[in-house]
Design an enzyme around this catalytic site. Structure first.
Site, PDB file in Angstrom:
ATOM      1  N   LYS A  29       4.808   3.251  -3.582  1.00  0.00           N
ATOM      2  CA  LYS A  29       4.702   1.847  -3.144  1.00  0.00           C
ATOM      3  C   LYS A  29       4.107   1.771  -1.747  1.00  0.00           C
ATOM      4  O   LYS A  29       4.338   0.824  -1.000  1.00  0.00           O
ATOM      5  CB  LYS A  29       6.085   1.176  -3.172  1.00  0.00           C
ATOM      6  CG  LYS A  29       6.687   1.056  -4.577  1.00  0.00           C
ATOM      7  CD  LYS A  29       5.925   0.053  -5.427  1.00  0.00           C
ATOM      8  CE  LYS A  29       6.537  -0.035  -6.822  1.00  0.00           C
ATOM      9  NZ  LYS A  29       5.734  -0.918  -7.710  1.00  0.00           N
ATOM     10  N   ARG A  30       3.363   2.817  -1.381  1.00  0.00           N
ATOM     11  CA  ARG A  30       2.656   2.855  -0.082  1.00  0.00           C
ATOM     12  C   ARG A  30       3.625   2.652   1.075  1.00  0.00           C
ATOM     13  O   ARG A  30       3.325   2.029   2.076  1.00  0.00           O
ATOM     14  CB  ARG A  30       1.518   1.836  -0.033  1.00  0.00           C
ATOM     15  CG  ARG A  30       0.508   1.894  -1.189  1.00  0.00           C
ATOM     16  CD  ARG A  30       0.084   3.317  -1.550  1.00  0.00           C
ATOM     17  NE  ARG A  30      -0.977   3.356  -2.554  1.00  0.00           N
ATOM     18  CZ  ARG A  30      -0.858   3.935  -3.763  1.00  0.00           C
ATOM     19  NH1 ARG A  30       0.290   4.495  -4.144  1.00  0.00           N
ATOM     20  NH2 ARG A  30      -1.885   3.963  -4.589  1.00  0.00           N
ATOM     21  N   ALA A  66       2.643  -0.008   4.033  1.00  0.00           N
ATOM     22  CA  ALA A  66       2.048  -1.254   3.524  1.00  0.00           C
ATOM     23  C   ALA A  66       2.818  -2.494   3.960  1.00  0.00           C
ATOM     24  O   ALA A  66       2.558  -3.590   3.465  1.00  0.00           O
ATOM     25  CB  ALA A  66       1.959  -1.209   2.004  1.00  0.00           C
ATOM     26  N   LEU A  68       6.065  -5.152   4.681  1.00  0.00           N
ATOM     27  CA  LEU A  68       7.202  -5.689   3.935  1.00  0.00           C
ATOM     28  C   LEU A  68       7.034  -5.472   2.435  1.00  0.00           C
ATOM     29  O   LEU A  68       5.937  -5.675   1.900  1.00  0.00           O
ATOM     30  CB  LEU A  68       7.286  -7.199   4.219  1.00  0.00           C
ATOM     31  CG  LEU A  68       8.333  -8.006   3.457  1.00  0.00           C
ATOM     32  CD1 LEU A  68       9.721  -7.668   3.967  1.00  0.00           C
ATOM     33  CD2 LEU A  68       8.055  -9.496   3.612  1.00  0.00           C
ATOM     34  N   LEU A  70       6.830  -6.839  -0.685  1.00  0.00           N
ATOM     35  CA  LEU A  70       6.628  -8.240  -1.082  1.00  0.00           C
ATOM     36  C   LEU A  70       7.430  -8.607  -2.320  1.00  0.00           C
ATOM     37  O   LEU A  70       7.693  -9.784  -2.558  1.00  0.00           O
ATOM     38  CB  LEU A  70       5.132  -8.498  -1.305  1.00  0.00           C
ATOM     39  CG  LEU A  70       4.283  -8.427  -0.022  1.00  0.00           C
ATOM     40  CD1 LEU A  70       2.798  -8.397  -0.362  1.00  0.00           C
ATOM     41  CD2 LEU A  70       4.590  -9.599   0.907  1.00  0.00           C
ATOM     42  N   GLY A 113       4.253  -5.423   8.294  1.00  0.00           N
ATOM     43  CA  GLY A 113       5.452  -4.837   8.890  1.00  0.00           C
ATOM     44  C   GLY A 113       5.273  -3.378   9.283  1.00  0.00           C
ATOM     45  O   GLY A 113       6.012  -2.870  10.137  1.00  0.00           O
ATOM     46  N   GLU A 116       4.140  -3.687  12.661  1.00  0.00           N
ATOM     47  CA  GLU A 116       5.281  -4.098  13.491  1.00  0.00           C
ATOM     48  C   GLU A 116       6.162  -2.881  13.826  1.00  0.00           C
ATOM     49  O   GLU A 116       6.622  -2.730  14.962  1.00  0.00           O
ATOM     50  CB  GLU A 116       6.092  -5.179  12.775  1.00  0.00           C
ATOM     51  CG  GLU A 116       5.301  -6.475  12.601  1.00  0.00           C
ATOM     52  CD  GLU A 116       6.133  -7.595  12.002  1.00  0.00           C
ATOM     53  OE1 GLU A 116       6.591  -8.451  12.768  1.00  0.00           O
ATOM     54  OE2 GLU A 116       6.310  -7.615  10.758  1.00  0.00           O
ATOM     55  N   GLU A 136      -0.205 -10.997   6.583  1.00  0.00           N
ATOM     56  CA  GLU A 136       0.725 -12.128   6.481  1.00  0.00           C
ATOM     57  C   GLU A 136      -0.051 -13.443   6.381  1.00  0.00           C
ATOM     58  O   GLU A 136       0.327 -14.345   5.629  1.00  0.00           O
ATOM     59  CB  GLU A 136       1.636 -12.191   7.724  1.00  0.00           C
ATOM     60  CG  GLU A 136       2.715 -11.121   7.772  1.00  0.00           C
ATOM     61  CD  GLU A 136       2.272  -9.832   8.437  1.00  0.00           C
ATOM     62  OE1 GLU A 136       1.058  -9.597   8.546  1.00  0.00           O
ATOM     63  OE2 GLU A 136       3.154  -9.051   8.837  1.00  0.00           O
ATOM     64  N   ARG A 139      -1.089 -14.067   2.965  1.00  0.00           N
ATOM     65  CA  ARG A 139       0.033 -14.176   2.014  1.00  0.00           C
ATOM     66  C   ARG A 139       0.816 -15.470   2.210  1.00  0.00           C
ATOM     67  O   ARG A 139       1.838 -15.698   1.565  1.00  0.00           O
ATOM     68  CB  ARG A 139       1.005 -13.003   2.167  1.00  0.00           C
ATOM     69  CG  ARG A 139       0.380 -11.628   2.131  1.00  0.00           C
ATOM     70  CD  ARG A 139       0.226 -11.056   0.744  1.00  0.00           C
ATOM     71  NE  ARG A 139      -0.422  -9.744   0.840  1.00  0.00           N
ATOM     72  CZ  ARG A 139      -1.656  -9.470   0.418  1.00  0.00           C
ATOM     73  NH1 ARG A 139      -2.371 -10.393  -0.182  1.00  0.00           N
ATOM     74  NH2 ARG A 139      -2.161  -8.262   0.562  1.00  0.00           N
ATOM     75  N   GLY A 144       7.588 -11.244  10.919  1.00  0.00           N
ATOM     76  CA  GLY A 144       9.029 -11.464  11.072  1.00  0.00           C
ATOM     77  C   GLY A 144       9.759 -10.247  11.605  1.00  0.00           C
ATOM     78  O   GLY A 144      10.973 -10.256  11.735  1.00  0.00           O
TER      79      GLY A 144
END
Ligand code: 1HE
Length: 262
Positions: A29-30, A66, A68, A70, A113, A116, A136, A139, A144
């Site tokens: 899931k990267r 990758a 958050l 999603l 993220g 981040e 983001e 999307r 956050g």
């Protein structure tokens, strides 16, 4: 140490197990960051084994991270969204203001993220395969995980806004130009370089590293007059440590390395 996820691992390296190597280990899931992974990251930093003096974070597979996950986003209401963001803030604060300096070894996608998280580290080493983005914007969401606080301090609010307004993706060489990372290295060598830097950092006097982590960012945000005063207090405390006195004596008596350009 309670770790809520198998998707992140901690191993100790170095002659005295003084380097913590933290691996985001969800390559299928990267290395997307789900809640369990964020809580486990927090737990690792809160329960860092005694004797660790520097840490490295990297990602397994072809990408650093990758962002958050999603798939966990769709059903959240506003209140849950608030608390979710605050959970990220608490976890990434454990990285930035935790027990030891942290070097991020970056490759492939460093997005959302993931950027981040990288921004919460003290040094970023990126290889030439890395690319940086804040998807983001496209999307329909906002950062956050502390990105709006930390990323403008690296590259300025205008560049961050551009990344989110337009979906701009920075390749490694341009990311270095704007200050997203301190080191750009050949593809496949970011982890080695990060380990080399972490080893060097771990050999510093602990109070010097403490001052760099906890005093320098505060001084940089203070008005000059207060900054000079805080600096003087910190300088007095650090130089008073027995280790500092021994290191200075070593230099004066010819036992310590000189500064060298090679
Ligand atoms: C994911 C995620 C994810 C991949 N959440 N599942 N982040 C993003 O908007 C970035 C979204 N991801 C991508 O743009 C690409 O996946 C990558 C450029 C990172 C990598 O591309 P690639 O071609 O190597 O992988 P892939 O085929 O896109 O993805 C492989 C699998 O990982 C696939 O699942 P599969 O079950 O179909 O195999 C993807 O769905 C899955 N995957 N990324 C969930 N992010 C605190 S707020 C922070 C806000 C954000 O971070 S928003 C930005 C989110």
């Amino acid at each position: 140490m309670p770790i809520h996820s198998n998707d992140i691992t901690l191993s100790l390296q170095g002659a005295s197990s003084e380097i913590a190597v933290i691996t985001l280990n969800r390559p299928a899931k990267r290395n997307a960051l789900n809640d369990g992974l964020i809580l486990a990251l927090r737990d690792i930093f809160q329960g860092m084994p005694h004797g660790v003096r520097a840490a490295v974070i990297h990602g397994s597979g072809d990408h650093f991270c990758a962002g958050l996950d999603l798939s966990e986003l769709s059903e959240r209401d506003a209140g849950e969204g608030l608390h979710h963001s605050r959970m990220w803030h608490a976890a990434l604060d454990c990285v930035q203001s935790g027990p030891v300096p942290v070097v991020a070894a970056l490759h492939g996608a460093v997005v959302g993220g993931g950027l981040e998280l990288a921004s919460a580290c003290h040094i970023r080493v990126a290889d030439e395969s890395s690319f940086f983005a804040l998807p983001e914007g496209s999307r329909g969401i906002f950062v956050g995980g502390g990105g709006s606080v930390r990323i403008p301090r690296l590259i300025g609010a205008a560049r961050m806004a551009d990344m989110m307004f337009t979906g701009r993706v920075y390749k490694a060489v341009d990311a270095e130009r704007i200050g997203l990372m301190q080191y750009l290295v050949p593809t496949g060598t970011a982890l080695d370089k990060a380990l080399e830097l972490a080893t060097r950092i771990a050999s510093n006097a602990p109070l010097t590293n403490y001052a760099l982590m906890h005093a320098l960012p505060r001084i940089a945000e203070q008005p000059a007059d207060q900054g000079f005063f805080t600096e003087a207090l910190m300088a007095a405390i650090v130089q008073n440590a027995p280790e500092a006195k021994a290191r200075v004596r070593d230099f004066l008596e010819g036992r310590a390395a000189k500064v060298s350009k090679d």
